[in-house]
Design a protein around this motif. Structure first.
Motif, PDB file in Angstrom:
ATOM      1  N   GLY A  68      33.156   4.849 -10.040  1.00 46.45           N
ATOM      2  CA  GLY A  68      32.346   4.384 -11.165  1.00 46.45           C
ATOM      3  C   GLY A  68      32.939   3.111 -11.757  1.00 46.45           C
ATOM      4  O   GLY A  68      34.009   2.661 -11.368  1.00 46.45           O
ATOM      5  N   GLY A  69      32.222   2.517 -12.675  1.00 40.06           N
ATOM      6  CA  GLY A  69      32.703   1.324 -13.353  1.00 40.06           C
ATOM      7  C   GLY A  69      32.703   0.061 -12.506  1.00 40.06           C
ATOM      8  O   GLY A  69      33.269  -0.954 -12.907  1.00 40.06           O
ATOM      9  N   TYR A  70      32.069   0.090 -11.370  1.00 38.18           N
ATOM     10  CA  TYR A  70      32.032  -1.042 -10.443  1.00 38.18           C
ATOM     11  C   TYR A  70      30.762  -1.878 -10.608  1.00 38.18           C
ATOM     12  O   TYR A  70      30.601  -2.909  -9.953  1.00 38.18           O
ATOM     13  N   GLU A  71      29.856  -1.445 -11.460  1.00 36.24           N
ATOM     14  CA  GLU A  71      28.508  -2.001 -11.492  1.00 36.24           C
ATOM     15  C   GLU A  71      28.470  -3.512 -11.754  1.00 36.24           C
ATOM     16  O   GLU A  71      27.735  -4.240 -11.073  1.00 36.24           O
ATOM     17  N   SER A  72      29.237  -4.001 -12.710  1.00 34.27           N
ATOM     18  CA  SER A  72      29.242  -5.445 -12.992  1.00 34.27           C
ATOM     19  C   SER A  72      29.812  -6.230 -11.820  1.00 34.27           C
ATOM     20  O   SER A  72      29.307  -7.305 -11.476  1.00 34.27           O
ATOM     21  N   ALA A  73      30.851  -5.692 -11.188  1.00 34.73           N
ATOM     22  CA  ALA A  73      31.417  -6.356 -10.009  1.00 34.73           C
ATOM     23  C   ALA A  73      30.410  -6.353  -8.864  1.00 34.73           C
ATOM     24  O   ALA A  73      30.333  -7.318  -8.095  1.00 34.73           O
ATOM     25  N   LEU A  74      29.623  -5.299  -8.756  1.00 32.40           N
ATOM     26  CA  LEU A  74      28.583  -5.230  -7.724  1.00 32.40           C
ATOM     27  C   LEU A  74      27.519  -6.299  -7.961  1.00 32.40           C
ATOM     28  O   LEU A  74      27.090  -6.975  -7.022  1.00 32.40           O
ATOM     29  N   VAL A  75      27.103  -6.462  -9.199  1.00 31.38           N
ATOM     30  CA  VAL A  75      26.130  -7.512  -9.528  1.00 31.38           C
ATOM     31  C   VAL A  75      26.690  -8.875  -9.127  1.00 31.38           C
ATOM     32  O   VAL A  75      26.004  -9.677  -8.482  1.00 31.38           O
ATOM     33  N   PHE A  85      24.663  -3.798   2.309  1.00 33.31           N
ATOM     34  CA  PHE A  85      25.309  -2.728   1.566  1.00 33.31           C
ATOM     35  C   PHE A  85      25.334  -2.960   0.061  1.00 33.31           C
ATOM     36  O   PHE A  85      25.130  -2.020  -0.712  1.00 33.31           O
ATOM     37  N   ASN A  86      25.581  -4.188  -0.389  1.00 30.86           N
ATOM     38  CA  ASN A  86      25.595  -4.365  -1.843  1.00 30.86           C
ATOM     39  C   ASN A  86      24.189  -4.244  -2.426  1.00 30.86           C
ATOM     40  O   ASN A  86      24.010  -3.713  -3.517  1.00 30.86           O
ATOM     41  N   LEU A  87      23.161  -4.663  -1.677  1.00 27.43           N
ATOM     42  CA  LEU A  87      21.784  -4.472  -2.149  1.00 27.43           C
ATOM     43  C   LEU A  87      21.412  -2.991  -2.150  1.00 27.43           C
ATOM     44  O   LEU A  87      20.764  -2.499  -3.074  1.00 27.43           O
ATOM     45  N   MET A  88      21.822  -2.281  -1.113  1.00 28.93           N
ATOM     46  CA  MET A  88      21.541  -0.849  -1.050  1.00 28.93           C
ATOM     47  C   MET A  88      22.212  -0.123  -2.220  1.00 28.93           C
ATOM     48  O   MET A  88      21.632   0.802  -2.795  1.00 28.93           O
ATOM     49  N   MET A  89      23.402  -0.557  -2.607  1.00 29.45           N
ATOM     50  CA  MET A  89      24.081   0.079  -3.741  1.00 29.45           C
ATOM     51  C   MET A  89      23.337  -0.185  -5.050  1.00 29.45           C
ATOM     52  O   MET A  89      23.285   0.685  -5.916  1.00 29.45           O
ATOM     53  N   ILE A  90      22.750  -1.378  -5.199  1.00 28.16           N
ATOM     54  CA  ILE A  90      21.918  -1.658  -6.375  1.00 28.16           C
ATOM     55  C   ILE A  90      20.738  -0.690  -6.387  1.00 28.16           C
ATOM     56  O   ILE A  90      20.407  -0.085  -7.418  1.00 28.16           O
ATOM     57  N   ASN A  91      20.099  -0.514  -5.236  1.00 27.49           N
ATOM     58  CA  ASN A  91      18.974   0.413  -5.139  1.00 27.49           C
ATOM     59  C   ASN A  91      19.410   1.838  -5.478  1.00 27.49           C
ATOM     60  O   ASN A  91      18.689   2.572  -6.163  1.00 27.49           O
ATOM     61  N   ASN A  95      18.003   4.329  -8.303  1.00 23.44           N
ATOM     62  CA  ASN A  95      17.575   5.699  -7.996  1.00 23.44           C
ATOM     63  C   ASN A  95      18.250   6.703  -8.924  1.00 23.44           C
ATOM     64  O   ASN A  95      17.665   7.745  -9.233  1.00 23.44           O
ATOM     65  N   GLY A  96      19.463   6.397  -9.356  1.00 21.89           N
ATOM     66  CA  GLY A  96      20.201   7.277 -10.256  1.00 21.89           C
ATOM     67  C   GLY A  96      19.852   7.074 -11.721  1.00 21.89           C
ATOM     68  O   GLY A  96      20.487   7.659 -12.597  1.00 21.89           O
ATOM     69  N   GLY A  97      18.877   6.207 -11.993  1.00 22.93           N
ATOM     70  CA  GLY A  97      18.442   5.996 -13.369  1.00 22.93           C
ATOM     71  C   GLY A  97      19.194   4.903 -14.111  1.00 22.93           C
ATOM     72  O   GLY A  97      18.961   4.696 -15.301  1.00 22.93           O
ATOM     73  N   ILE A  98      20.079   4.192 -13.431  1.00 21.69           N
ATOM     74  CA  ILE A  98      20.814   3.087 -14.059  1.00 21.69           C
ATOM     75  C   ILE A  98      19.988   1.825 -13.888  1.00 21.69           C
ATOM     76  O   ILE A  98      19.710   1.400 -12.767  1.00 21.69           O
ATOM     77  N   LYS A  99      19.554   1.269 -14.992  1.00 20.45           N
ATOM     78  CA  LYS A  99      18.645   0.120 -14.950  1.00 20.45           C
ATOM     79  C   LYS A  99      19.343  -1.225 -15.177  1.00 20.45           C
ATOM     80  O   LYS A  99      18.807  -2.263 -14.806  1.00 20.45           O
ATOM     81  N   HIS A 100      20.514  -1.175 -15.809  1.00 20.79           N
ATOM     82  CA  HIS A 100      21.238  -2.409 -16.150  1.00 20.79           C
ATOM     83  C   HIS A 100      22.712  -2.267 -15.831  1.00 20.79           C
ATOM     84  O   HIS A 100      23.265  -1.174 -15.898  1.00 20.79           O
ATOM     85  N   LEU A 106      18.919  -4.588 -13.088  1.00 18.26           N
ATOM     86  CA  LEU A 106      19.135  -4.427 -11.654  1.00 18.26           C
ATOM     87  C   LEU A 106      17.857  -4.696 -10.861  1.00 18.26           C
ATOM     88  O   LEU A 106      17.912  -5.286  -9.776  1.00 18.26           O
ATOM     89  N   LEU A 107      16.709  -4.294 -11.389  1.00 22.16           N
ATOM     90  CA  LEU A 107      15.451  -4.588 -10.707  1.00 22.16           C
ATOM     91  C   LEU A 107      15.200  -6.093 -10.663  1.00 22.16           C
ATOM     92  O   LEU A 107      14.788  -6.635  -9.630  1.00 22.16           O
ATOM     93  N   SER A 108      15.486  -6.788 -11.745  1.00 23.66           N
ATOM     94  CA  SER A 108      15.323  -8.253 -11.767  1.00 23.66           C
ATOM     95  C   SER A 108      16.240  -8.923 -10.753  1.00 23.66           C
ATOM     96  O   SER A 108      15.857  -9.905 -10.113  1.00 23.66           O
ATOM     97  N   LEU A 109      17.434  -8.383 -10.609  1.00 28.71           N
ATOM     98  CA  LEU A 109      18.359  -8.926  -9.614  1.00 28.71           C
ATOM     99  C   LEU A 109      17.770  -8.787  -8.212  1.00 28.71           C
ATOM    100  O   LEU A 109      17.781  -9.744  -7.429  1.00 28.71           O
ATOM    101  N   LEU A 110      17.232  -7.618  -7.897  1.00 32.78           N
ATOM    102  CA  LEU A 110      16.593  -7.440  -6.593  1.00 32.78           C
ATOM    103  C   LEU A 110      15.405  -8.380  -6.424  1.00 32.78           C
ATOM    104  O   LEU A 110      15.198  -8.953  -5.348  1.00 32.78           O
ATOM    105  N   GLU A 111      14.626  -8.548  -7.485  1.00 31.47           N
ATOM    106  CA  GLU A 111      13.472  -9.462  -7.420  1.00 31.47           C
ATOM    107  C   GLU A 111      13.933 -10.892  -7.151  1.00 31.47           C
ATOM    108  O   GLU A 111      13.306 -11.603  -6.353  1.00 31.47           O
TER     109      GLU A 111
END
Length: 138
Positions: A68-75, A85-91, A95-100, A106-111
């Motif tokens: 956990g706690g990796y989300e900002s580094a993933l972005v 793999f990094n895009l799949m992790m955003i998805n 899926n886990g309900g984390i939107k930001h 996160l959806l805007s990042l994928l867009e």
């Protein structure tokens, strides 16, 4: 514990290197990953955006998700070099309900990735697939 350094990993098809990568991941304590450890792990995805290391990259996904706690580094990783793999992790976060992650949607990042091929059409195609999937979820 010494800082993780995966810069030596330069061939996701070399059996010896893959074994060493898996061994390096297996000894990590997900409860004690440093920011450098997270960066080193995500860097593998950035350097090999279209590879899976004969499925060995899943070990990276699993240790990061346990930590956990990796989300900002993933972005940041996706912004530097979007890949499978990094895009799949955003998805998976979506899926886990984390939107930001921080202020980043996160959806805007994928867009954004879906609109920009950046010389490699594969990440854009994959991001578009994930955007469509997220929009069609009930």
């Amino acid at each position: 514990m010494a800082e993780l350094d995966l810069r030596w990993f330069d061939n996701p098809e070399d059996e010896r290197q893959l074994k060493q990568l898996v061994d390096s991941i297996d000894v990590l304590d997900a409860n004690n990953l440093s920011s450098n450890d997270v960066r080193q792990l995500l860097d593998v995805f950035e350097r090999f955006p279209d590879d899976d290391g004969f499925e060995s990259f899943w070990g990276i996904v699993h240790v990061l998700e346990r930590a956990g706690g990796y989300e900002s580094a993933l972005v940041d990783s996706v912004l530097r070099s979007p890949g499978e793999f990094n895009l799949m992790m955003i998805n998976r976060l979506l899926n886990g309900g984390i939107k930001h992650a921080g202020d980043q949607s996160l959806l805007s990042l994928l867009e954004d990735v879906a609109r920009s091929a950046r010389g490699n059409p594969n990440p854009a195609r994959l991001a578009k697939h994930f955007v469509e999937y997220q929009r069609n979820k009930t």
